[in-house]
Scaffold this active site. Structure first.
Site, PDB file in Angstrom:
ATOM      1  N   SER A  62       3.854   7.894  -9.342  1.00 34.68           N
ATOM      2  CA  SER A  62       4.026   7.758  -7.711  1.00 34.68           C
ATOM      3  C   SER A  62       5.377   7.347  -7.596  1.00 34.68           C
ATOM      4  O   SER A  62       5.791   6.732  -8.157  1.00 34.68           O
ATOM      5  CB  SER A  62       2.559   7.653  -7.038  1.00 34.68           C
ATOM      6  OG  SER A  62       1.821   6.425  -7.495  1.00 34.68           O
ATOM      7  N   LEU A  77       8.559   4.989  -6.105  1.00 30.55           N
ATOM      8  CA  LEU A  77       9.353   5.194  -6.870  1.00 30.55           C
ATOM      9  C   LEU A  77       9.796   5.412  -8.673  1.00 30.55           C
ATOM     10  O   LEU A  77      10.331   5.896  -8.490  1.00 30.55           O
ATOM     11  CB  LEU A  77       9.848   3.594  -7.212  1.00 30.55           C
ATOM     12  CG  LEU A  77       9.513   2.221  -5.668  1.00 30.55           C
ATOM     13  CD1 LEU A  77      10.218   1.218  -5.328  1.00 30.55           C
ATOM     14  CD2 LEU A  77      10.812   2.939  -4.687  1.00 30.55           C
ATOM     15  N   ASP A 132      -1.073   0.745 -20.311  1.00 30.68           N
ATOM     16  CA  ASP A 132      -1.331  -0.325 -19.267  1.00 30.68           C
ATOM     17  C   ASP A 132       0.375  -1.399 -19.844  1.00 30.68           C
ATOM     18  O   ASP A 132       0.039  -1.866 -20.983  1.00 30.68           O
ATOM     19  CB  ASP A 132      -2.203  -1.244 -20.014  1.00 30.68           C
ATOM     20  CG  ASP A 132      -2.732  -2.811 -18.764  1.00 30.68           C
ATOM     21  OD1 ASP A 132      -1.424  -2.978 -18.418  1.00 30.68           O
ATOM     22  OD2 ASP A 132      -4.077  -3.621 -19.225  1.00 30.68           O
ATOM     23  N   TYR A 159       1.912 -12.468  -4.765  1.00 30.95           N
ATOM     24  CA  TYR A 159       2.686 -10.750  -4.713  1.00 30.95           C
ATOM     25  C   TYR A 159       4.441 -11.085  -4.760  1.00 30.95           C
ATOM     26  O   TYR A 159       5.011 -11.197  -5.779  1.00 30.95           O
ATOM     27  CB  TYR A 159       2.403 -10.271  -3.841  1.00 30.95           C
ATOM     28  CG  TYR A 159       3.271  -8.533  -3.539  1.00 30.95           C
ATOM     29  CD1 TYR A 159       3.732  -7.822  -4.941  1.00 30.95           C
ATOM     30  CD2 TYR A 159       4.693  -9.074  -2.791  1.00 30.95           C
ATOM     31  CE1 TYR A 159       4.541  -6.752  -4.875  1.00 30.95           C
ATOM     32  CE2 TYR A 159       5.753  -7.672  -2.596  1.00 30.95           C
ATOM     33  CZ  TYR A 159       5.297  -6.505  -3.711  1.00 30.95           C
ATOM     34  OH  TYR A 159       6.451  -5.273  -3.808  1.00 30.95           O
ATOM     35  N   THR A 209       6.560   5.063   0.654  1.00 31.04           N
ATOM     36  CA  THR A 209       5.610   5.026  -0.769  1.00 31.04           C
ATOM     37  C   THR A 209       4.280   5.753  -0.275  1.00 31.04           C
ATOM     38  O   THR A 209       3.741   5.850   0.815  1.00 31.04           O
ATOM     39  CB  THR A 209       5.286   3.761  -0.980  1.00 31.04           C
ATOM     40  OG1 THR A 209       4.920   3.257  -0.850  1.00 31.04           O
ATOM     41  CG2 THR A 209       7.013   3.971  -1.858  1.00 31.04           C
TER      42      THR A 209
END
Length: 240
Positions: free
Chosen positions: A15, A17, A47, A146, A181
């Site tokens: 999904s 980018l 992963d 983040y 997104t």
């Protein structure tokens, strides 16, 4: 760098980018090996934090691997201290593990495969494009984990480019701003409009296809190396 007849590895390919990048590369005749946590059409379940998973995926490469695009990531939101208590170490560790360690893991294993290919006339073998965020520079309230993870991705760019120079591999990083997104699609029209208005110009959210366009540009521009490119419409994020 010529992409015809080559393979590209794209993480987070299900999904956003990653999906847009995989589609753009496929349209250019590139064989795309897509990785994501969940298997999907054209995407292998893997992963990015697992050396075994990524190494196994790389054994499926047929045509020369020339391009790696790291899009896999998570974006947890929590303050260091709030009415709910402290941030919690596990959430912080998870963001670092996926966004930073995962990016490094794919980079190191893919670089070994690229380095074993024949170089072009200029000695170039491939390109690795990592994904950071404007949060690496102006993290908002609740983005401590983040921002730290994406700041680490930015910090890896120059030393990675220097480490891999002798193998003919370039390394660049894209730092997107607010991109339209699937995660953004869940927000209300009012919030989306407000976010779009905060971008100096153009007054809209970025499109995933524009990220993919930048990846292609980086692949074609052989002299851009060790660079972090902001794709944000001149946005500088406010505290919240």
């Amino acid at each position: 760098m010529k992409l015809d007849g080559t393979t590209a590895l794209v993480t987070g390919a299900s999904s956003g980018l990653g999906a847009a990048t995989a589609a753009a590369l496929t349209a250019r005749g590139v064989t795309v090996l897509g990785l994501d946590l969940r298997e999907a059409p054209g995407v292998i379940a893997a992963d990015v934090t697992s050396e075994a998973d990524v190494a196994a995926a790389l054994t499926l490469v047929d045509a020369p691997l020339r391009l790696v695009v790291n899009c896999a990531g998570i974006a947890p939101g929590r303050r260091i201290l709030s009415s709910k208590g402290t941030h919690g170490l596990e959430l912080f560790r998870k963001a670092i593990e996926v966004n930073l360690v995962g990016t490094f893991n794919v980079m190191q294993l893919a670089a070994e495969v690229i380095a074993a290919t024949e170089p072009d006339a200029d000695g170039q073998r491939g390109l690795i494009v990592n994904t950071a965020s404007v949060a690496a520079f102006e993290g908002q309230i609740g983005q401590i984990a983040y921002s730290a993870s994406k700041g680490g991705v930015v910090g890896m760019t120059v030393p990675a480019a220097r480490d891999l120079a002798s193998s003919g591999i370039r390394v660049n990083t894209i730092a997107p701003g607010i991109v339209d997104t699937p995660m953004m699609a869940a927000m209300s029209p009012e919030i989306r409009s407000s976010l779009a208005a905060s971008v100096p110009f153009p007054h809209r959210l970025a499109r995933p296809e524009e990220y993919a366009q930048l990846v292609l540009m980086l692949a074609e521009h052989d002299y851009i190396n060790g660079e972090v490119i902001r794709m944000d419409g001149a946005l500088r994020m406010a505290p919240s």
